[in-house]
Every structure is written in C-alpha cells, then in structure tokens.
Design a protein around this motif. Structure first.
Motif, PDB file in Angstrom:
ATOM      1  N   SER A  43       0.837  -1.211   0.000  1.00 31.40           N
ATOM      2  CA  SER A  43       0.000   0.000   0.000  1.00 31.40           C
ATOM      3  C   SER A  43       0.866   1.252   0.000  1.00 31.40           C
ATOM      4  O   SER A  43       0.564   2.225  -0.688  1.00 31.40           O
ATOM      5  CB  SER A  43      -0.921   0.013   1.216  1.00 31.40           C
ATOM      6  N   GLY A  44       1.938   1.219   0.765  1.00 32.68           N
ATOM      7  CA  GLY A  44       2.859   2.361   0.811  1.00 32.68           C
ATOM      8  C   GLY A  44       3.518   2.609  -0.536  1.00 32.68           C
ATOM      9  O   GLY A  44       3.674   3.761  -0.955  1.00 32.68           O
ATOM     10  N   ARG A  46       2.212   1.830  -3.417  1.00 31.42           N
ATOM     11  CA  ARG A  46       1.152   2.381  -4.276  1.00 31.42           C
ATOM     12  C   ARG A  46       0.957   3.873  -4.003  1.00 31.42           C
ATOM     13  O   ARG A  46       0.807   4.662  -4.936  1.00 31.42           O
ATOM     14  CB  ARG A  46      -0.160   1.627  -4.065  1.00 31.42           C
ATOM     15  N   ARG A  47       0.942   4.252  -2.729  1.00 35.52           N
ATOM     16  CA  ARG A  47       0.803   5.672  -2.374  1.00 35.52           C
ATOM     17  C   ARG A  47       1.976   6.492  -2.894  1.00 35.52           C
ATOM     18  O   ARG A  47       1.823   7.672  -3.212  1.00 35.52           O
ATOM     19  CB  ARG A  47       0.693   5.846  -0.864  1.00 35.52           C
ATOM     20  N   ALA A  48       3.151   5.866  -2.979  1.00 27.14           N
ATOM     21  CA  ALA A  48       4.338   6.548  -3.489  1.00 27.14           C
ATOM     22  C   ALA A  48       4.301   6.696  -5.011  1.00 27.14           C
ATOM     23  O   ALA A  48       5.169   7.344  -5.584  1.00 27.14           O
ATOM     24  CB  ALA A  48       5.593   5.790  -3.071  1.00 27.14           C
ATOM     25  N   GLY A  49       3.312   6.086  -5.667  1.00 30.02           N
ATOM     26  CA  GLY A  49       3.136   6.261  -7.106  1.00 30.02           C
ATOM     27  C   GLY A  49       3.448   5.051  -7.957  1.00 30.02           C
ATOM     28  O   GLY A  49       3.331   5.112  -9.176  1.00 30.02           O
ATOM     29  N   THR A  51       2.795   1.524  -9.743  1.00 29.12           N
ATOM     30  CA  THR A  51       1.646   0.760 -10.209  1.00 29.12           C
ATOM     31  C   THR A  51       1.970  -0.711  -9.980  1.00 29.12           C
ATOM     32  O   THR A  51       2.902  -1.251 -10.573  1.00 29.12           O
ATOM     33  CB  THR A  51       1.374   1.011 -11.704  1.00 29.12           C
ATOM     34  N   PRO A  72       6.869   5.653 -10.279  1.00 35.88           N
ATOM     35  CA  PRO A  72       6.204   6.953 -10.148  1.00 35.88           C
ATOM     36  C   PRO A  72       6.558   7.918 -11.273  1.00 35.88           C
ATOM     37  O   PRO A  72       5.713   8.687 -11.726  1.00 35.88           O
ATOM     38  CB  PRO A  72       6.704   7.482  -8.801  1.00 35.88           C
TER      39      PRO A  72
END
Length: 76
Positions: A43-44, A46-49, A51, A72
């Motif tokens: 999840s982290g 993904r939050r960092a950009g 895919t 990202p």
C-alpha cells in the motif's frame, strides 16, 4: 566509499520488479515480516506512485502474484 545498505523495502521493491513478480509468502521469507506488514508495504508503494498489479493464481490455493508495472516517474 562503501556500498549502500539494502533495506527491507528495497528488497520488496526488487522482488516485485522480477519478470514473474512475487507472492506475499516469498516476501515474508525474504524480509522476516508478517503478511499484514507486507500488505502495508505494498500500500505504501502504491501511495508513493508505483503501479502494482495483482494476478490471482490459476487454481484454487495457488498464491496471488504481485508485480511492479510502472514507477512513479512513468506516470508523469
């Protein structure tokens, strides 16, 4: 100069970049983390950009595979 130390999240990222990806149990073995910590790390990322794609196993009981498809910078 010494070589930079490999972090656990760096290990996770490297394993996710493998052509076939990896699964949660392999990540647990490589890092010593529990499955819920691996999911939080995904999840982290993904939050960092990043895919990250998820591919379910073909048969019942086969592990789900995760793989980084884009960095990202690629999204910009």
């Amino acid at each position: 100069m010494s070589k930079p130390r490999q972090t656990k999240i760096g290990t996770v990222e490297a394993m996710l970049r493998q052509p076939g990806g990896t699964n949660v149990m392999a990540l647990c073995e490589a890092t010593g983390w529990q499955p819920h910590t691996i999911r939080a790390a995904l999840s982290g990322l993904r939050r960092a950009g990043f895919t990250i794609t998820r591919t379910r196993g073909a048969e019942m009981g086969d592990p789900t595979t995760f793989r980084i498809n884009a960095d990202p910078e690629a999204a910009e």
